[in-house]
Scaffold this active site. Sequence first.
Site, mmCIF file in Angstrom:
data_model
loop_
_atom_site.group_PDB
_atom_site.id
_atom_site.type_symbol
_atom_site.label_atom_id
_atom_site.label_comp_id
_atom_site.label_asym_id
_atom_site.label_seq_id
_atom_site.Cartn_x
_atom_site.Cartn_y
_atom_site.Cartn_z
ATOM 1 N N GLY A 1 0.861 -1.183 0.000
ATOM 2 C CA GLY A 1 0.000 0.000 0.000
ATOM 3 C C GLY A 1 0.898 1.234 0.000
ATOM 4 N N ASP B 1 -2.078 6.851 1.677
ATOM 5 C CA ASP B 1 -1.909 7.937 2.629
ATOM 6 C C ASP B 1 -1.101 7.559 3.860
ATOM 7 O OD1 ASP B 1 -3.004 10.251 1.740
ATOM 8 O OD2 ASP B 1 -4.348 10.427 3.488
ATOM 9 N N LYS C 1 2.627 7.069 3.119
ATOM 10 C CA LYS C 1 3.358 8.305 2.847
ATOM 11 C C LYS C 1 3.467 9.188 4.085
ATOM 12 C CE LYS C 1 0.919 9.334 -0.723
ATOM 13 N NZ LYS C 1 0.283 9.728 -1.973
ATOM 14 N N TYR D 1 -6.529 -7.834 3.666
ATOM 15 C CA TYR D 1 -5.591 -8.550 4.555
ATOM 16 C C TYR D 1 -5.543 -10.051 4.248
ATOM 17 C CZ TYR D 1 -5.221 -4.553 7.830
ATOM 18 O OH TYR D 1 -4.984 -3.336 8.405
ATOM 19 N N HIS E 1 -1.397 2.773 17.250
ATOM 20 C CA HIS E 1 -0.278 3.711 17.397
ATOM 21 C C HIS E 1 -0.311 4.481 18.719
ATOM 22 C CE1 HIS E 1 -2.967 6.850 15.812
ATOM 23 N NE2 HIS E 1 -2.090 7.743 16.217
ATOM 24 N N HIS F 1 -7.819 3.062 20.430
ATOM 25 C CA HIS F 1 -6.890 3.970 21.109
ATOM 26 C C HIS F 1 -7.289 4.224 22.572
ATOM 27 C CE1 HIS F 1 -5.393 4.362 17.170
ATOM 28 N NE2 HIS F 1 -6.053 5.426 16.769
ATOM 29 N N MET G 1 -0.717 17.933 38.478
ATOM 30 C CA MET G 1 -1.620 17.607 39.571
ATOM 31 C C MET G 1 -2.255 18.891 40.015
ATOM 32 S SD MET G 1 0.430 15.236 42.109
ATOM 33 C CE MET G 1 1.075 13.673 41.630
#
Length: 484
Positions: free
Chosen positions: A12, A16, A19, A131, A188, A250, A379
Amino acid sequence: PEAGCLSIVVLGASGDLAKKKTFPALFNLFRQGFLNPDEVHIFGYARTKISDDELRNRIRGYLINDKSASSEKLENVSKFLQLIKYVSGSYDSEEGFRLLDKEILEHELSKKSVEGSSRRLFYLALPPSVYPSVCEMIRHYCMNKSDLGGWTRIVVEKPFGKDLESAEQLSSQIGELFEEPQIYRIDHYLGKELVQNLLVLRFANRFFLPLWNRDNIDNVQIVFREDFGTEGRGGYFDEYGIIRDIIQNHLLQVLCLVAMEKPVSLKPEHIRDEKVKVLQSVLPIKDEEVILGQYEGYRDDPTVPDHSNTPTFATMVLRIHNERWEGVPFILKAGKALNSRKAEIRVQFKDVPGDIFKCKKQGRNEFVIRLQPSEAMYMKFTVKQPGLEMLTVQSELDLSYVQRYQGVTIPEAYERLILDTIRGDQQHFVRRDELKAAWQIFTPLLHKIDDGELKPLQYQPGSRGPAEADELLAKAGYVQTHGY
Ligand code: BG6
């Protein structure tokens, strides 16, 4: 580190992700000496028919994006680009993958002088629909063949499926072709500096040990905001929505690190065992503890269907049914096109019992970990306001990374994670059972949204999101504090 030829294949390569993230991360590793040009070759693979130089030129633009690049950088960019070769082929073509294998073998033979085994890393910067076929092609045609040993590893990006069933199906398909230690499922967020710091913070500091539980903590918020919409990615985004794009992976990974018990050791399996336990202890999400939003104008994107029900914003309460966390709401919140860009964890403590200062109005003790931008931990706590009167005020103990670690460059998440894949460290990657448990939490809710049973509220782009989300937060016990 192991020695031997290292072939990194970016599938790929003209997309995007490759790159913007993969190649720049590889370049940074190269520039810092982690990719030895005597051993490494990088292959780009994609359907587009372009030459090596065309690919190099495309990548160059993403590596040098400022006019003031130093001569050292320019020189390194040229050397790095010379390591890249391009192979064109489709994602299910025997011919394409045979050719790829031939190119890799040629590289390996040319580096015969390099002692040791051969290592092959396949980075799938591709949509998950391909995949299975890509994995099959790699398995049949491109595995490491060196007599001296070595390995073949694959890196896959999210989204891994759309719900429990499709994710399990994908996992089984890939699982038939590769062993779990060969599969690196990237999230990530696990490569971000302050996410990696969570283990150290929690388990290397006496301060936090006795406080990190339901007796002291009132609620935890894990927040992701972006101040831009789905520009240019509407088509992709609409199929997934904010829960699949951000929350299921995430934010949930961050939740695991905040909530898990101390692992037996830092071995990847020990850490992931603890994360799975947290996920398995999450109770079903209640509809009344979910607020969904969609920003006005989202459907103007021609690639988004006119009647799209896809949320671009969501706030929800997760409850962990175990000894440490029973009764403590974990509020996950994510949104696009909001008023700011920020990702942070806010741990809010309970009020002081028997308060003699009437300091409640100042706000509570709160510990904030800002993942981005400007990494920081601070804090918020109550002190005496300096002066003659016995007044109280909220103040902060602030560890701001730019100030404290001046001159230290914080590595990009992808850079760190790619290095881990080369080193064979799976600590910061998602294990199959972890992925399954994550989908188990969200699938019922996602199906209700997909079926139109739950609908997003409209909100103004550039706002805080629907006001109902703040109401949900207050209901869950969060007390708005002042200052930061
Ligand atoms: C990606 C999402 O995983 O994370 C994007 O697909 C999002 O929608 C991005 O913009 C955010 O990453 P970061 O590192 O900029 O917070």
